[in-house]
Design a protein around this motif. Structure first.
Motif, PDB file in Angstrom:
ATOM      1  N   PRO A   1       7.212   7.209   0.132  1.00 19.09           N
ATOM      2  CA  PRO A   1       6.523   6.877   1.385  1.00 19.09           C
ATOM      3  C   PRO A   1       5.025   7.119   1.313  1.00 19.09           C
ATOM      4  O   PRO A   1       4.554   8.049   0.678  1.00 19.09           O
ATOM      5  N   GLU A   2       4.308   6.274   1.974  1.00 14.47           N
ATOM      6  CA  GLU A   2       2.848   6.317   1.986  1.00 14.47           C
ATOM      7  C   GLU A   2       2.359   7.637   2.579  1.00 14.47           C
ATOM      8  O   GLU A   2       2.886   8.130   3.570  1.00 14.47           O
ATOM      9  N   ILE A   3       1.360   8.246   1.956  1.00 10.84           N
ATOM     10  CA  ILE A   3       0.790   9.485   2.469  1.00 10.84           C
ATOM     11  C   ILE A   3      -0.188   9.145   3.582  1.00 10.84           C
ATOM     12  O   ILE A   3      -1.244   8.578   3.358  1.00 10.84           O
ATOM     13  N   ASP A   4       0.196   9.500   4.814  1.00 13.57           N
ATOM     14  CA  ASP A   4      -0.616   9.158   5.973  1.00 13.57           C
ATOM     15  C   ASP A   4      -0.236  10.129   7.083  1.00 13.57           C
ATOM     16  O   ASP A   4       0.941  10.358   7.335  1.00 13.57           O
ATOM     17  N   ASP A   5      -1.220  10.725   7.740  1.00 18.34           N
ATOM     18  CA  ASP A   5      -0.947  11.723   8.752  1.00 18.34           C
ATOM     19  C   ASP A   5      -0.696  11.132  10.133  1.00 18.34           C
ATOM     20  O   ASP A   5      -0.389  11.869  11.068  1.00 18.34           O
TER      21      ASP A   5
ATOM     22  N   THR B   1       7.878  -4.848   7.404  1.00 20.58           N
ATOM     23  CA  THR B   1       6.524  -5.397   7.361  1.00 20.58           C
ATOM     24  C   THR B   1       5.610  -4.519   6.528  1.00 20.58           C
ATOM     25  O   THR B   1       4.813  -5.015   5.719  1.00 20.58           O
ATOM     26  N   ARG B   2       5.731  -3.207   6.684  1.00 20.05           N
ATOM     27  CA  ARG B   2       4.874  -2.315   5.912  1.00 20.05           C
ATOM     28  C   ARG B   2       5.197  -2.379   4.422  1.00 20.05           C
ATOM     29  O   ARG B   2       4.290  -2.337   3.581  1.00 20.05           O
ATOM     30  N   GLU B   3       6.480  -2.528   4.079  1.00 13.45           N
ATOM     31  CA  GLU B   3       6.843  -2.636   2.672  1.00 13.45           C
ATOM     32  C   GLU B   3       6.292  -3.923   2.063  1.00 13.45           C
ATOM     33  O   GLU B   3       5.822  -3.929   0.924  1.00 13.45           O
ATOM     34  N   VAL B   4       6.345  -5.016   2.821  1.00 12.57           N
ATOM     35  CA  VAL B   4       5.770  -6.277   2.351  1.00 12.57           C
ATOM     36  C   VAL B   4       4.261  -6.138   2.192  1.00 12.57           C
ATOM     37  O   VAL B   4       3.680  -6.593   1.195  1.00 12.57           O
TER      38      VAL B   4
ATOM     39  N   SER C   1       2.600  -3.500   1.537  1.00 15.51           N
ATOM     40  CA  SER C   1       2.337  -2.664   0.361  1.00 15.51           C
ATOM     41  C   SER C   1       2.404  -3.480  -0.913  1.00 15.51           C
ATOM     42  O   SER C   1       1.556  -3.348  -1.810  1.00 15.51           O
ATOM     43  N   LEU C   2       3.407  -4.359  -1.003  1.00 17.68           N
ATOM     44  CA  LEU C   2       3.529  -5.223  -2.175  1.00 17.68           C
ATOM     45  C   LEU C   2       2.366  -6.194  -2.249  1.00 17.68           C
ATOM     46  O   LEU C   2       1.768  -6.397  -3.320  1.00 17.68           O
ATOM     47  N   LEU C   3       2.012  -6.797  -1.120  1.00 19.07           N
ATOM     48  CA  LEU C   3       0.928  -7.774  -1.119  1.00 19.07           C
ATOM     49  C   LEU C   3      -0.403  -7.126  -1.469  1.00 19.07           C
ATOM     50  O   LEU C   3      -1.257  -7.755  -2.098  1.00 19.07           O
TER      51      LEU C   3
END
Length: 204
Positions: A12-16, A70-73, A75-77
């Protein structure tokens, strides 16, 4: 970051931000037990927030599923943006994009679980409800191609966006229906296919 140990193989993306924590938590839960067995309460507990916060920041469980995908897409894009810089020819670039997208899709743990157990949830996101994500994919591909033009790998053309969309539609078809007479079971096979059939679309 999620407050509990991340078991997701997708890191998972590191984001607070609260939204990111919720989506991280949802991704972990979906990969663990699937969407049907995941409740808003499970997601809230994993994200260390209350269930009202999940509803207020993201929405219902279906909204959470849509936001996670949507977030996974995205990230790939985002990865496509760096592909142009690591290739020296148009052929290598197109093959790299094709191999990257297909292999990331094939190996994504959430996608694999949902396609195997809950296709009724993922397929609409790729078809009837998938317009925004497809448009986003075309835009990212076109951006990568324009970067290749600036780097001297491609000749600019007035219909570059159209060419990008055609290639995306081919990729989309392989994602929706991976089985057929064309065998693309390795990176080499994927790359060879791209060089033979997709490069001419891009280069004209």
């Amino acid at each position: 970051m999620t407050p509990t140990a991340a078991t997701s193989t997708n890191k998972p993306e590191i984001d607070d931000s609260v939204e990111a924590r919720i989506l991280d938590a949802a991704l972990i839960q979906f990969e663990k037990v699937g969407v049907k067995k995941t409740t808003i309460e499970d997601i809230a507990r994993q994200a260390d927030v209350d269930r009202v916060t999940v509803y207020r920041r993201i929405g219902s469980r279906d909204d959470v599923v849509r936001a996670v995908m949507t977030r996974e897409v995205e990230s790939l894009l985002a990865e496509l943006g760096s592909i142009s810089a690591r290739n020296n020819t148009a052929e290598d670039l197109v093959a790299d994009i094709f191999v990257t997208v297909i292999t990331r899709w094939r190996t994504h743990p959430l996608v694999n679980r949902m396609l195997a157990l809950e296709p009724d949830r993922v397929l609409p996101q790729l078809t009837t409800d998938g317009g925004p994500m497809f448009t986003m994919s075309v835009a990212a591909t076109a951006t990568a191609l324009r970067s290749a033009v600036r780097n001297g790998l491609l000749t600019d053309s007035s219909d570059l966006d159209t060419r990008a969309e055609i290639v995306c539609r081919v990729v989309h078809s392989f994602i929706l229906q991976p089985h057929g007479t064309v065998t693309l079971d390795s990176d080499d096979a994927l790359g060879a296919f791209a060089r033979t059939y997709l490069v001419p679309i891009i280069t004209g």
